[in-house]
Design a protein around this motif. Structure first.
Motif, PDB file in Angstrom:
ATOM      1  N   PHE A 172       0.821  -1.219   0.000  1.00 49.17           N
ATOM      2  CA  PHE A 172       0.000   0.000   0.000  1.00 49.17           C
ATOM      3  C   PHE A 172       0.855   1.270   0.000  1.00 49.17           C
ATOM      4  CE2 PHE A 172      -2.417  -3.384   2.047  1.00 49.17           C
ATOM      5  CZ  PHE A 172      -3.580  -3.370   1.290  1.00 49.17           C
ATOM      6  N   GLY A 173       2.117   1.133  -0.352  1.00 48.41           N
ATOM      7  CA  GLY A 173       2.990   2.307  -0.437  1.00 48.41           C
ATOM      8  C   GLY A 173       3.478   2.818   0.898  1.00 48.41           C
ATOM      9  N   VAL A 174       3.515   1.933   1.901  1.00 48.14           N
ATOM     10  CA  VAL A 174       3.932   2.335   3.247  1.00 48.14           C
ATOM     11  C   VAL A 174       5.249   1.654   3.621  1.00 48.14           C
ATOM     12  CG1 VAL A 174       3.283   2.445   5.684  1.00 48.14           C
ATOM     13  CG2 VAL A 174       1.504   2.592   3.905  1.00 48.14           C
ATOM     14  N   ASN A 175       6.227   2.453   3.987  1.00 44.77           N
ATOM     15  CA  ASN A 175       7.511   1.936   4.468  1.00 44.77           C
ATOM     16  C   ASN A 175       7.524   1.983   5.991  1.00 44.77           C
ATOM     17  OD1 ASN A 175       8.045   3.420   1.747  1.00 44.77           O
ATOM     18  ND2 ASN A 175       9.713   1.956   1.938  1.00 44.77           N
ATOM     19  N   VAL A 176       8.033   0.926   6.603  1.00 46.18           N
ATOM     20  CA  VAL A 176       8.093   0.849   8.059  1.00 46.18           C
ATOM     21  C   VAL A 176       9.497   0.423   8.473  1.00 46.18           C
ATOM     22  CG1 VAL A 176       7.027  -0.061  10.152  1.00 46.18           C
ATOM     23  CG2 VAL A 176       5.682   0.091   8.032  1.00 46.18           C
ATOM     24  N   ASN A 177      10.162   1.271   9.234  1.00 46.46           N
ATOM     25  CA  ASN A 177      11.517   0.987   9.697  1.00 46.46           C
ATOM     26  C   ASN A 177      11.666   1.400  11.155  1.00 46.46           C
ATOM     27  OD1 ASN A 177      13.104   0.056   7.182  1.00 46.46           O
ATOM     28  ND2 ASN A 177      12.084   1.915   6.450  1.00 46.46           N
ATOM     29  N   ALA A 178      12.823   1.117  11.722  1.00 48.48           N
ATOM     30  CA  ALA A 178      13.095   1.489  13.109  1.00 48.48           C
ATOM     31  C   ALA A 178      14.514   2.001  13.238  1.00 48.48           C
ATOM     32  CB  ALA A 178      12.891   0.292  14.036  1.00 48.48           C
ATOM     33  N   VAL A 179      14.729   2.840  14.225  1.00 46.77           N
ATOM     34  CA  VAL A 179      16.081   3.229  14.627  1.00 46.77           C
ATOM     35  C   VAL A 179      16.287   2.732  16.054  1.00 46.77           C
ATOM     36  CG1 VAL A 179      16.262   5.249  13.120  1.00 46.77           C
ATOM     37  CG2 VAL A 179      15.325   5.505  15.424  1.00 46.77           C
ATOM     38  N   ALA A 180      17.512   2.340  16.350  1.00 49.27           N
ATOM     39  CA  ALA A 180      17.849   1.851  17.687  1.00 49.27           C
ATOM     40  C   ALA A 180      18.987   2.707  18.231  1.00 49.27           C
ATOM     41  CB  ALA A 180      18.251   0.380  17.645  1.00 49.27           C
ATOM     42  N   PRO A 181      18.658   3.754  18.984  1.00 53.17           N
ATOM     43  CA  PRO A 181      19.702   4.625  19.526  1.00 53.17           C
ATOM     44  C   PRO A 181      20.540   3.913  20.583  1.00 53.17           C
ATOM     45  CG  PRO A 181      17.556   5.724  19.520  1.00 53.17           C
ATOM     46  CD  PRO A 181      17.313   4.270  19.272  1.00 53.17           C
ATOM     47  N   GLY A 182      21.813   4.317  20.625  1.00 50.99           N
ATOM     48  CA  GLY A 182      22.668   3.949  21.745  1.00 50.99           C
ATOM     49  C   GLY A 182      22.551   5.021  22.809  1.00 50.99           C
ATOM     50  N   PHE A 183      23.657   5.335  23.468  1.00 55.30           N
ATOM     51  CA  PHE A 183      23.621   6.358  24.518  1.00 55.30           C
ATOM     52  C   PHE A 183      23.437   7.731  23.877  1.00 55.30           C
ATOM     53  CE2 PHE A 183      25.056   9.490  27.458  1.00 55.30           C
ATOM     54  CZ  PHE A 183      24.785   8.979  28.723  1.00 55.30           C
ATOM     55  N   ILE A 184      22.346   8.393  24.237  1.00 58.20           N
ATOM     56  CA  ILE A 184      22.043   9.729  23.735  1.00 58.20           C
ATOM     57  C   ILE A 184      21.953  10.675  24.928  1.00 58.20           C
ATOM     58  CG2 ILE A 184      20.463  11.144  22.361  1.00 58.20           C
ATOM     59  CD1 ILE A 184      21.783   8.883  20.777  1.00 58.20           C
ATOM     60  N   SER A 235      12.796   4.944  -0.079  1.00 63.63           N
ATOM     61  CA  SER A 235      11.569   4.248  -0.477  1.00 63.63           C
ATOM     62  C   SER A 235      11.781   2.761  -0.758  1.00 63.63           C
ATOM     63  CB  SER A 235      10.949   4.926  -1.706  1.00 63.63           C
ATOM     64  OG  SER A 235      11.842   4.853  -2.804  1.00 63.63           O
ATOM     65  N   TYR A 236      13.034   2.331  -0.920  1.00 60.58           N
ATOM     66  CA  TYR A 236      13.315   0.913  -1.161  1.00 60.58           C
ATOM     67  C   TYR A 236      13.840   0.223   0.097  1.00 60.58           C
ATOM     68  CZ  TYR A 236      14.327  -3.135  -4.178  1.00 60.58           C
ATOM     69  OH  TYR A 236      14.332  -4.381  -4.764  1.00 60.58           O
ATOM     70  N   ILE A 237      13.680   0.891   1.223  1.00 56.95           N
ATOM     71  CA  ILE A 237      14.100   0.328   2.510  1.00 56.95           C
ATOM     72  C   ILE A 237      12.867   0.138   3.372  1.00 56.95           C
ATOM     73  CG2 ILE A 237      15.501   0.690   4.579  1.00 56.95           C
ATOM     74  CD1 ILE A 237      17.233   2.615   2.926  1.00 56.95           C
ATOM     75  N   THR A 238      12.643  -1.077   3.836  1.00 60.99           N
ATOM     76  CA  THR A 238      11.526  -1.313   4.748  1.00 60.99           C
ATOM     77  C   THR A 238      11.800  -2.550   5.595  1.00 60.99           C
ATOM     78  OG1 THR A 238       9.096  -1.233   4.895  1.00 60.99           O
ATOM     79  CG2 THR A 238      10.039  -2.775   3.301  1.00 60.99           C
ATOM     80  N   GLY A 239      11.239  -2.559   6.803  1.00 60.67           N
ATOM     81  CA  GLY A 239      11.407  -3.684   7.705  1.00 60.67           C
ATOM     82  C   GLY A 239      12.760  -3.754   8.384  1.00 60.67           C
ATOM     83  N   GLN A 240      13.512  -2.646   8.344  1.00 53.98           N
ATOM     84  CA  GLN A 240      14.874  -2.653   8.861  1.00 53.98           C
ATOM     85  C   GLN A 240      14.978  -1.895  10.187  1.00 53.98           C
ATOM     86  OE1 GLN A 240      17.110  -4.566   7.087  1.00 53.98           O
ATOM     87  NE2 GLN A 240      15.207  -4.949   5.964  1.00 53.98           N
ATOM     88  N   THR A 241      15.961  -2.279  10.999  1.00 52.09           N
ATOM     89  CA  THR A 241      16.308  -1.541  12.211  1.00 52.09           C
ATOM     90  C   THR A 241      17.732  -1.041  12.067  1.00 52.09           C
ATOM     91  OG1 THR A 241      14.845  -2.853  13.629  1.00 52.09           O
ATOM     92  CG2 THR A 241      16.629  -1.654  14.705  1.00 52.09           C
ATOM     93  N   LEU A 242      17.889   0.280  12.123  1.00 51.71           N
ATOM     94  CA  LEU A 242      19.198   0.915  11.998  1.00 51.71           C
ATOM     95  C   LEU A 242      19.713   1.284  13.383  1.00 51.71           C
ATOM     96  CD1 LEU A 242      21.477   2.239  10.324  1.00 51.71           C
ATOM     97  CD2 LEU A 242      20.042   4.291  10.184  1.00 51.71           C
ATOM     98  N   TYR A 243      20.829   0.689  13.773  1.00 42.71           N
ATOM     99  CA  TYR A 243      21.444   1.012  15.062  1.00 42.71           C
ATOM    100  C   TYR A 243      22.274   2.286  14.908  1.00 42.71           C
ATOM    101  CZ  TYR A 243      19.923  -3.274  17.291  1.00 42.71           C
ATOM    102  OH  TYR A 243      19.133  -4.257  17.844  1.00 42.71           O
ATOM    103  N   VAL A 244      21.951   3.275  15.723  1.00 42.46           N
ATOM    104  CA  VAL A 244      22.645   4.566  15.694  1.00 42.46           C
ATOM    105  C   VAL A 244      23.294   4.731  17.063  1.00 42.46           C
ATOM    106  CG1 VAL A 244      22.415   7.039  15.202  1.00 42.46           C
ATOM    107  CG2 VAL A 244      20.826   5.404  14.150  1.00 42.46           C
ATOM    108  N   ASP A 245      24.498   4.179  17.198  1.00 43.76           N
ATOM    109  CA  ASP A 245      25.075   3.981  18.522  1.00 43.76           C
ATOM    110  C   ASP A 245      26.584   4.201  18.596  1.00 43.76           C
ATOM    111  OD1 ASP A 245      25.979   1.821  17.084  1.00 43.76           O
ATOM    112  OD2 ASP A 245      25.338   0.308  18.536  1.00 43.76           O
ATOM    113  N   GLY A 246      27.142   4.851  17.575  1.00 42.68           N
ATOM    114  CA  GLY A 246      28.593   5.063  17.588  1.00 42.68           C
ATOM    115  C   GLY A 246      29.387   3.772  17.484  1.00 42.68           C
TER     116      GLY A 246
END
Length: 253
Positions: A172-184, A235-246
């Motif tokens: 349906f044209g919907v992208n769903v992703n996640a970010v996983a922060p480290g220490f912020i 738009s070609y990225i979906t279902g992913q978790t990006l760790y943003v943690d240094g």
């Protein structure tokens, strides 16, 4: 022109911290922004600082009626809904034998039920217009963290939730992703320092030294990742978790 001209972004738990940093980045790039927070007065105050079309809305994300009212208000006041960032969160840290049922239920209710209810309300609009972006805030604690059985379980649950919504909504044209922060560096991590009876600056210094880039993260680091995943460039990225943690989780696999 900004990447988000003509788009409406909703960020939950956005009166402060990572959520506010993310709202600021969306506003800077042209989006109309709804700051959704349990504290409506704080949400309104933060929205007033954005210098763009913005509203602050009080909402208990763990309550279906409150969520549906908030989403309806966003659509009415800002003219639509295109991006949802499920960022609202709380901590109630304790070792397992000390953790209360209330501690468990509160964390699960805000993080998991909140993301479920907000996504369910938003997807009605996304599916109808065949366009939408959902970004969920997970955490490096999803990989396990002493004293955070509730928080860790909720944050890993969000990663499974992300993958499942990506499967269900992609057509349906919907992208769903996640970010996983480290220490912020935020009020929340400052409160952790206080609980550990440590000086805030020393706590941040030690946390920064523990990862490869030798610094702590800041809300703008997470905002950069969230806005990328919410943009048409992703738009070609979906279902992913990006760790943003240094790089802190590299050795954990």
């Amino acid at each position: 022109m900004g990447r988000f001209d003509g788009r409406v972004a909703v960020i939950t738990g956005a009166a402060r911290g990572i959520g506010l940093g993310t709202a600021q980045r969306f506003a800077q790039e042209g989006a109309a922004v709804a700051i959704v927070d349990l504290d409506e007065s704080a949400a309104a105050e933060s929205a007033a600082t954005l210098g763009t079309q913005a509203v602050g809305i009080g909402c208990d994300v763990s309550d279906k009626t409150s969520v549906e009212a908030a989403v309806a208000r966003v659509v009415e006041e800002l003219g639509g809904l295109h991006i949802l960032v499920n960022n609202a969160g709380v901590t109630r840290d304790n070792l397992l034998f000390k953790m209360t049922e209330l501690d468990w239920d509160l964390v699960m209710g805000v993080h998991l039920k909140g993301a479920f209810l907000m996504s369910q309300a938003a997807q009605k609009h996304f599916v109808e217009q065949r366009y939408g972006k959902i970004v969920n805030t997970s955490s490096t604690s999803a990989l396990g963290n002493r004293g955070q059985a509730n928080y860790s379980a909720a944050k890993m649950g969000l990663q499974g939730f992300t993958k499942t919504l990506a499967l269900e909504l992609g057509a349906f044209g919907v992208n769903v992703n996640a970010v996983a922060p480290g220490f912020i560096a935020t009020d929340m991590t400052d409160q952790t320092a206080a609980r550990l009876k440590m000086d805030v600056e020393e706590f941040r210094r030690l946390s920064g030294e523990a990862n490869p880039v030798k610094r702590v993260g800041h809300p703008e680091d997470i905002a950069a990742a969230v806005t990328f995943l919410a943009s048409d460039e992703a738009s070609y990225i979906t279902g992913q978790t990006l760790y943003v943690d240094g790089g802190a989780t590299i050795s954990r696999g």
